[in-house]
Design a protein around this motif. Structure first.
Motif: not given
Ligand SMILES: Cc1cc2nc3c(=O)[nH]c(=O)nc-3n(C[C@H](O)[C@H](O)[C@H](O)COP(=O)(O)OP(=O)(O)OC[C@H]3O[C@@H](n4cnc5c(N)ncnc54)[C@H](O)[C@@H]3O)c2cc1C
Ligand SMILES: Nc1ncnc2c1ncn2[C@@H]1O[C@H](COP(=O)(O)O)[C@@H](O)[C@H]1O
Lengths: 324, 247
Positions: B194-205
């Motif tokens: 899990x440490x290396x899996x991508x965590x995408x942060x998306x700006x709020x609409x």
């Protein structure tokens, strides 16, 4: 302008919680100077719909389409949106049950209306449109202000007693422009729980925990439930062990109920269990351990063995019923 | 088939609920946040099973929340899933949460959106149906069993006073409860992965909240239990009738 309320019936007989929802809508209509329009679907008689006037509905909009006999959130949403537009509804009320929880959020999303799910009070119009609701699985209440123009509420069943008044509602046919996709869910099989009172609507509930020792002992709780006309529930380990059907498990990760009477037998009263039942008006705890935490949350307690106490209670109820 | 699983952080089930600032804020001091049990035990695990059986190709996890939601979505990734998305928005209003999820899901080509039947903190049980409406999808609530064959889902779910089995073609949103899957315990391998899996942060609409919580209240404390002798059930029945007035 009107307050719109979605009502449910079983084979033409309106459910008590729907009468409660109409009465709730009528209270809002009164304080906002509007009227109540109920929305009914499927096979139900004109006289039954007119009789909704006694609970505060001025008008009933009725959509008959055989395909609505099986509940389906998309088609029902279209019915409600059509009705809301026709009536220029500013407040829309549903029930916090499996029907209401599938339709009202869809209606709210479509109309871009703020939603209060699981309301336990009338809106307070003095400070905006503030409605009290259950949060943290019965451990607290929140006061939610709805700031959008249209407001949508699902009412927690059994919040207010139903009082029959006078009046007759007018019935109007509601035409809805359905599309095929509104009915794209195919029903393959329906299994109704037979005879018993559905847990979510029950005013009286008899519930058992691990202290019952095994499913073979459940008959004592069923006898009591039958005598009282109560539904049966259970703690999570009981559901997990398949002693009882999963739908009966109450608590923070099960159902949240708020009956008038909750009788807990052989349940220790863990915080996660209490979370689902502490909205009950009266709680009776039967447990053989004086230290069981549930006694602290109870109104009445009986210290003793379930297999001895419960049959005695059933007998006492029988005797009481014979004399009343 | 691409699955989107909605993950909501909630206070641990043993939390003693308390409020601050004159009962206007939930105090998070000393509170541990966990994955909403319905999301973790049922929605997520079923999505992983569908991937393991080859029915699903991708499992994405989404949460709407500020940075403090990240440890929880990481915990979810430790159970499995290919990537996580955090929409950097407040999660106080159901409509706003659903609209943020729908906004993101619109472009993702998801065939199945899985959610929990309700969050154990705000108990709305509403996000799933709202997302379905905003994505113009069918919605099946309170599922106890989900099977997918090709592009058709077969779902057994709770209805008023019983159970119903439906079939429906994808895309579809489903809220999950007990029966859908069995809870899993994360293992060391999952936690490391899990440490290396991508965590995408998306700006709020740009989506406005349509409700605000203006205060909280604790239920009235019980005044104390009245004990009844085990051999005097007539007395209990009498009290339930004359004092509690419930029978
Ligand atoms: C994340 C999480 C979520 C949870 N969610 C829920 C939930 O939603 N609902 C829920 O119920 N639990 C839930 N739990 C479990 C909860 O913590 C408790 O373990 C559970 O409620 C205990 O069930 P019980 O009272 O039936 O059993 P026990 O705790 O074993 O209690 C049995 C009781 O029966 C009494 N007893 C024994 N024999 C007799 C007898 N002959 N006569 C009378 N009394 C007797 C004992 O004194 C005892 O008090 C959750 C736990 C976690 C960690
Ligand atoms: N902030 C959030 N982010 C992602 N998913 C959420 C969020 N809040 C709720 N959900 C999902 O919606 C389900 C129902 O939540 P609710 O309608 O808030 O009771 C939850 O079980 C989650 O699957």
């Amino acid at each position: 302008m009107s307050v719109l309320v979605l009502v449910e019936h079983t084979q033409g007989i309106f459910k008590k919680k729907s009468l409660e929802a109409i009465q709730y809508a009528a209270n809002i209509a009164k304080s906002t100077g509007t009227t109540v329009t109920a929305v009914a679907t499927g096979n139900v008689g004109d006289d039954a719909m007119q009789a909704l006037g006694a609970y505060g509905a001025q008008k009933v909009l009725h959509t008959t389409d055989g395909r609505l006999d099986n509940f389906n959130s998309r088609a029902y949403t279209k019915v409600m949106i059509t009705a809301a537009q026709k009536e220029s509804a500013k407040v829309i009320v549903g029930l916090h049950d499996t029907v209401g929880k599938a339709v009202t959020p869809r209606v709210a999303a479509r109309l871009k209306a703020g939603l209060v799910a699981g309301a336990v009070s009338y809106p307070d119009l003095g400070k905006g449109f503030v409605v009290k609701k259950n949060v943290f699985s019965g451990k607290a209440f929140a006061f939610v202000n709805v700031t959008s123009d249209i407001k949508v509420i699902t009412l927690m069943p059994n919040t207010y007693p139903v009082v029959k008044g006078e009046g007759t509602a007018t019935v109007e046919k509601l035409d809805v422009a359905f599309e095929d996709k509104d009915f794209s869910v195919q029903v393959k099989d329906v299994a109704k729980a037979s005879g018993s009172v559905p847990l979510s609507e029950a005013e009286l509930v008899v519930s058992g925990g691990r202290g019952m020792k095994g499913p073979e002992n459940w008959y004592v709780l069923e006898d009591l439930a039958k005598e009282l006309g109560a539904a049966t529930a259970c703690s999570r380990p009981v559901g997990d062990s398949h002693w009882r059907p999963h739908g009966e498990h109450v608590g923070q990760t099960g159902g949240t109920i708020r009956p008038n009477l909750y009788i807990a037998v052989g349940i220790s009263g863990a915080i996660q269990h209490l979370a689902g039942v502490n909205g009950s008006k009266t709680i009776v705890v039967i447990n053989k351990d004086p230290e069981a935490p549930f006694f602290k949350a109870a109104d009445y307690g009986v210290l003793g063995d379930a297999m001895e106490v419960v049959p005695r209670l059933t007998e006492a109820v029988k005797k009481f019923k014979a004399n009343h | 088939m691409k699955i989107l699983v909605c993950i909501c952080p909630v206070p641990d089930t043993t939390t003693k609920v308390a409020f601050s600032d004159n009962n206007t804020h939930f105090s998070t001091q000393g509170v541990t946040f966990i994955i909403n049990p319905y999301d973790e035990w049922y929605a997520l695990v079923r999505a992983l099973e569908l991937k393991e059986s080859g029915a699903a190709t991708d499992v994405h996890l989404i949460t709407v929340g500020k940075a403090d939601a990240e440890p929880v979505i990481r915990k979810a990734l430790a159970l499995g899933g290919d990537e996580a998305i955090r929409i950097d928005a407040d999660s106080n209003d159901t409509y706003a949460v659903a609209a943020q999820i729908a906004e993101y899901a619109k472009t993702g080509g998801y065939d199945l959106v899985l959610l929990g039947k309700e969050s154990i903190d705000y108990n709305n049980g509403s996000v799933g149906a709202m997302v379905a409406e905003l994505l113009d999808m069918n919605y099946l609530g309170f599922a106890a069993k989900i099977d997918i064959a090709g592009t058709t889902a077969t779902v057994t779910r709770e209805i008023e006073g019983g159970e119903e089995t439906d079939t429906c073609s994808l895309p579809l949103a489903i809220s999950c409860q007990k029966g859908v899957a069995e809870a899993r315990i994360p293992n060391m391998r999952g936690i490391m992965a899990a440490r290396t899996k991508p965590l995408k942060v998306v700006p709020a609409a740009a989506i406005d909240a349509l409700t605000t919580i203006v205060g909280y209240e604790l239920p009235p404390a019980k005044t104390g239990v009245k004990m009844i002798a085990a051999d005097n059930m007539d007395e209990l029945v009498n009290l339930l009738h004359t004092e509690a007035k419930v029978i």
